[in-house]
Structures are given as structure tokens and as C-alpha cells.
Write a protein that holds these residues in place. Structure first.
Motif, short mmCIF file in Angstrom:
data_model
loop_
_atom_site.label_atom_id
_atom_site.label_comp_id
_atom_site.label_asym_id
_atom_site.label_seq_id
_atom_site.Cartn_x
_atom_site.Cartn_y
_atom_site.Cartn_z
N ILE A 205 0.83 -1.21 0.00
CA ILE A 205 0.00 0.00 0.00
C ILE A 205 0.86 1.26 0.00
N ASP A 206 2.08 1.16 0.57
CA ASP A 206 2.98 2.31 0.57
C ASP A 206 3.90 2.29 -0.65
N ALA A 207 4.22 1.10 -1.15
CA ALA A 207 5.10 1.00 -2.31
C ALA A 207 4.50 1.72 -3.52
N VAL A 208 3.18 1.60 -3.72
CA VAL A 208 2.55 2.20 -4.89
C VAL A 208 2.45 3.72 -4.79
N ALA A 209 2.67 4.27 -3.59
CA ALA A 209 2.56 5.71 -3.39
C ALA A 209 3.91 6.42 -3.39
N LEU A 210 5.00 5.68 -3.31
CA LEU A 210 6.32 6.29 -3.23
C LEU A 210 6.75 6.89 -4.58
N GLY A 211 7.38 8.04 -4.51
CA GLY A 211 7.88 8.70 -5.71
C GLY A 211 9.01 9.64 -5.34
N TRP A 212 9.41 10.48 -6.30
CA TRP A 212 10.53 11.40 -6.04
C TRP A 212 10.21 12.36 -4.91
N GLN A 213 8.91 12.59 -4.65
CA GLN A 213 8.55 13.48 -3.54
C GLN A 213 8.97 12.91 -2.19
N ASN A 214 9.28 11.61 -2.14
CA ASN A 214 9.70 10.97 -0.90
C ASN A 214 11.21 10.92 -0.74
N VAL A 215 11.93 11.37 -1.76
CA VAL A 215 13.39 11.36 -1.71
C VAL A 215 13.88 12.71 -1.19
N LYS A 216 14.56 12.67 -0.06
CA LYS A 216 15.10 13.88 0.56
C LYS A 216 16.62 13.73 0.63
N GLY A 217 17.31 14.32 -0.34
CA GLY A 217 18.75 14.14 -0.41
C GLY A 217 19.07 12.70 -0.78
N GLU A 218 19.75 12.00 0.11
CA GLU A 218 20.08 10.60 -0.11
C GLU A 218 19.26 9.69 0.77
N ARG A 219 18.10 10.18 1.20
CA ARG A 219 17.24 9.39 2.08
C ARG A 219 15.85 9.25 1.48
N LEU A 220 15.16 8.17 1.88
CA LEU A 220 13.78 7.94 1.49
C LEU A 220 12.92 8.13 2.74
N GLY A 259 0.38 6.92 -16.48
CA GLY A 259 0.84 7.92 -15.53
C GLY A 259 0.00 8.03 -14.28
N ALA A 260 -0.86 7.04 -14.04
CA ALA A 260 -1.71 7.05 -12.84
C ALA A 260 -1.08 6.23 -11.73
N SER A 261 -1.47 6.52 -10.51
CA SER A 261 -0.97 5.76 -9.37
C SER A 261 -1.54 4.34 -9.43
N ARG A 262 -0.71 3.36 -9.18
CA ARG A 262 -1.13 1.96 -9.23
C ARG A 262 -1.81 1.59 -7.91
N SER A 263 -2.81 0.72 -7.94
CA SER A 263 -3.49 0.31 -6.72
C SER A 263 -2.70 -0.80 -6.02
N PRO A 264 -2.81 -0.91 -4.69
CA PRO A 264 -2.11 -1.97 -3.96
C PRO A 264 -2.51 -3.36 -4.45
N ASN A 265 -3.81 -3.57 -4.67
CA ASN A 265 -4.25 -4.88 -5.15
C ASN A 265 -3.75 -5.15 -6.56
N GLY A 266 -3.70 -4.10 -7.37
CA GLY A 266 -3.17 -4.26 -8.72
C GLY A 266 -1.72 -4.71 -8.68
N LEU A 267 -0.93 -4.10 -7.79
CA LEU A 267 0.47 -4.51 -7.64
C LEU A 267 0.56 -5.94 -7.12
N GLY A 268 -0.31 -6.28 -6.19
CA GLY A 268 -0.30 -7.64 -5.66
C GLY A 268 -0.59 -8.67 -6.73
N ASN A 269 -1.56 -8.37 -7.61
CA ASN A 269 -1.89 -9.30 -8.69
C ASN A 269 -0.72 -9.44 -9.67
N MET A 270 -0.06 -8.33 -9.97
CA MET A 270 1.08 -8.38 -10.87
C MET A 270 2.24 -9.14 -10.24
N MET A 271 2.45 -8.96 -8.94
CA MET A 271 3.50 -9.70 -8.25
C MET A 271 3.25 -11.21 -8.35
N ARG A 272 1.98 -11.60 -8.24
CA ARG A 272 1.65 -13.02 -8.35
C ARG A 272 2.04 -13.55 -9.73
#
Length: 360
Positions: A205-220, A259-272
Motif C-alpha cells: 500500500i505504501d510502495a505504490v505511493a512512493l515517488g521522487w517526492q519521498n526522496v530527501k537528499g540521499e534518504r527515502l 501515468g496514474a498511481s497503481r493500486s495496492p491490489n493491482g500490484l499484488g496481482n502483478m506480483m503473483r
């Protein structure tokens, strides 16, 4: 055994424009669910459809029978305990509670006894994890009933959870990680997604929301959706190399082709699908979170240090994730101390003098 549908009553169809859509049908009732299967909007529509199916046709009557399971559930949904949960936790709880309400909604709460709870749980004995999840939710609901003075006790609390084989989701080992990357090469979404989760311990649920806005210098840096815990960690060089290929104007690192945000369940299905392609039937997205914790434990990180990365609120949760790695590491450490004692003391396995003489 037949696979149980994640959203019972939901089925796909193609509209007149050729687009694939989803619809909920049950007992003559139908509701549109949209086009993005498993998305947050889809789940909200699905939950509303379940509610609509339950109350449809009840003209001139109360929606719920006073004192019933349905009335208790409705009251719980309005309670501070439920409203204070994160959105993702609310969805998870609703998924379990609504299935229970569909089967037992009209039954009076005051008549529920321990034997009734045991029978309900026994029906899920083949899936002990699901039975235990239902037990937790029943404890919550009946605690709420006690707080409302609907009953004096909570019969669900006197039941025992089912024993689980193993430790929940399978933790990826190094061979499985290598196999995945062998099949899914750098530059693919599969490679990027697994690298992101493996080097951050982030949940879907957090993986699909992460982007460059979460990168602060060399930290996430981000805040966990489930617990609200703030997480800040250095970006591992392997992850930095993969993220460098992501466009700076991208909404998220794992966004869709549109260019849309991916859903957590969508990512889960693709991971499968990705894991199946690599011949890894036991592996899943959540197992990567555990693999990250395992790697940290094997590298000598403390439970507090691991928790700072995974965002767990309690050390007990961290220890549950890393128990296997810690046991192996402590065993190696223990033997190392016995085999190489200081001051020239006898090493483990070195025969005593009298035994050496007899064997000479």
C-alpha cells in the motif's frame, strides 16, 4: 480445492465502447463497480453494493433489526475505535466483517454463546489464518457489544486461535531473489518493484505511493499508511541505481503506463504473475518485506534498528519477522564462542587427554 473469489458477486463485462468493466450482481440486485479492479474506488463501490443488496426492498421497515449482528456492525462502524483506524485497516476489517454479517446479520447478539463462535470458526478450519482473522474481528465486535451493555461478556475471547503452520507469509531466500532477477531483468517494472520493496521493507500500500517526492537528499522518507509511523532511511546503492531510470516528473516510481498511481491490489496481482513466471509459487509481495528484515537481522542489526526501517510499532512484531534469521545467527555465534575459547582453553570437539591416549 476451488479458489475463493476475492470479491464474491463481482463479474466483468465489456461495454459498448469495448472497455472492460465490473458489475456486482446478487439476488436481482446489480451495481456498477467501475473499470479498475481492486482499486480503492472499486472497493468502496463493492462495499456499498453489499450494503445495498442487504437493505434493498426493505420499504417501510428498519434497515437493521435492533440488537442484531447487523445493528452491532453498524454501531461499530460509527465508533471512535473504528473511525480512528487507517483507511487501509478499515478496508481490511470491513472485508472480514461484511462476510460475517452476510451470513449472520439477522441473528441476535445477546444469544451468541461460545459454542456458536466455535462453530463459526470451525467452518474456516481449512484456512486457519482466515479463521484467526475472523476471531480477532469477532472479539472486537463483541467487545463493542459489551461497551453498549448489549451483553455482559465476550464469548469470542474464551475461544482459542488455530495453530498456523510456518510463520505466515513465506520469506524470500537469497536463491529466490536471484531467480526473480534472473527472469525479470533491469529496466522492467517487475525488477523495479521488487528492488524497491526489498531494499525498503515497504508494504504494497505504501510502495505504490512512493515517488521522487519521498526522496530527501540521499534518504527515502514516508509515513506508513497502516500505522502512521514515520520512516526515514538511507537509499541503498542498488535501489538508487534502479530509481535513477525513473522520470523525474513521474507521479510514483511504480505508476501505470498512463501515468496514474497503481493500486495496492493491482500490484499484488502483478506480483503473483511475476513470481509465477519465475517459478516462485511461495513468494509474494509481503514476503519481500520479511526478506528485508531478515537481511538486516543477518547483517547484525538490532530489533530497534530493523523497526526503524520497517516502521513496526512494537519490537514483538520485528522479532516475529526476523526470528528465523536471529536463531541461525545466534547459533553461529554460540558455536563460535565454544570453538574458539580464549587463553588456550580446550576447544569444542577436542578430545580429552585420556581419550587421545586410548585412541593412540
Amino acid at each position: 480445492m476451488k479458489h475463493r473469489k476475492q470479491y464474491p458477486g463481482a463479474s466483468p463485462y465489456t461495454d459498448r465502447h469495448g472497455r472492460r468493466r465490473w458489475r456486482f450482481r446478487k439476488g436481482g440486485f446489480a451495481a456498477e463497480l467501475g473499470t479498475d479492479y481492486g482499486s480503492d474506488d472499486f472497493q468502496r463501490r463493492y462495499e456499498a453494493a453489499l450494503e445495498g443488496h442487504r437493505t434493498r426492498g426493505l420499504v417501510g421497515v428498519e434497515r437493521t433489526r435492533p440488537g442484531s449482528v447487523s445493528a452491532l456492525v453498524a454501531s461499530y462502524y460509527r465508533s471512535p475505535d473504528f473511525l480512528g483506524l487507517s483507511d487501509s485497516t478499515k478496508r481490511t476489517y470491513r472485508g472480514v466483517i461484511e462476510r460475517f454479517r452476510q451470513e449472520h446479520g439477522d441473528k441476535p447478539v445477546t444469544l451468541m454463546q461460545r459454542r456458536h463462535v466455535q462453530k463459526i470458526l470451525a467452518e474456516k478450519a481449512e484456512t486457519p489464518a482466515a479463521a484467526n482473522n475472523l476471531r480477532k474481528r469477532l472479539i472486537t465486535l463483541l467487545d463493542h457489544a459489551v461497551s453498549l451493555d448489549w451483553r455482559p461478556d465476550n464469548p469470542a475471547r474464551s475461544t482459542k486461535p488455530y495453530r498456523l503452520d510456518g510463520g505466515g507469509h513465506h520469506t524470500w531466500d537469497e536463491g529466490e531473489i536471484a531467480r526473480f532477477f534472473e527472469v525479470h531483468q533491469p529496466g522492467t517494472l517487475a525488477h523495479r518493484a521488487v528492488t524497491l520493496m526489498l531494499y525498503t521493507g515497504v508494504a504494497r500500500i505504501d510502495a505504490v505511493a512512493l515517488g521522487w517526492q519521498n526522496v530527501k537528499g540521499e534518504r527515502l522518507e514516508y509515513r506508513r499508511s497502516k500505522t502512521g509511523s514515520a520512516v526515514s532511511m538511507p537509499i541503498h546503492p542498488d535501489l538508487a541505481e534502479v530509481l535513477a531510470d525513473c522520470a523525474r516528473d513521474a507521479l510514483t516510481f511504480l505508476q501505470t503506463n498512463r501515468g496514474a498511481s497503481r493500486s495496492p491490489n493491482g500490484l499484488g496481482n502483478m506480483m503473483r504473475e511475476w513470481c509465477d513466471e519465475a517459478g516462485l509459487p511461495l513468494c509474494s509481495a509481503h514476503g519481500l518485506r520479511k526478506a528485508c528484515a531478515r537481511r538486516l537481522a543477518e547483517a547484525g542489526a538490532t530489533a530497534h534498528e530493523i523497526g526503524a526501517v520497517t516502521g513496526h510499532k512494537t519490537l514483538a512484531e520485528v522479532q516475529r519477522y526476523t526470528a528465523e534469521a536471529q536463531r541461525g545467527g545466534m547459533a553461529d555465534s554460540a558455536f563460535g564462542k565454544l570453538i574458539a575459547r580464549p587463553n588456550g582453553e580446550k576447544k569444542l570437539g577436542e578430545p580429552a587427554e585420556e581419550v587421545r591416549q586410548r585412541c593412540a
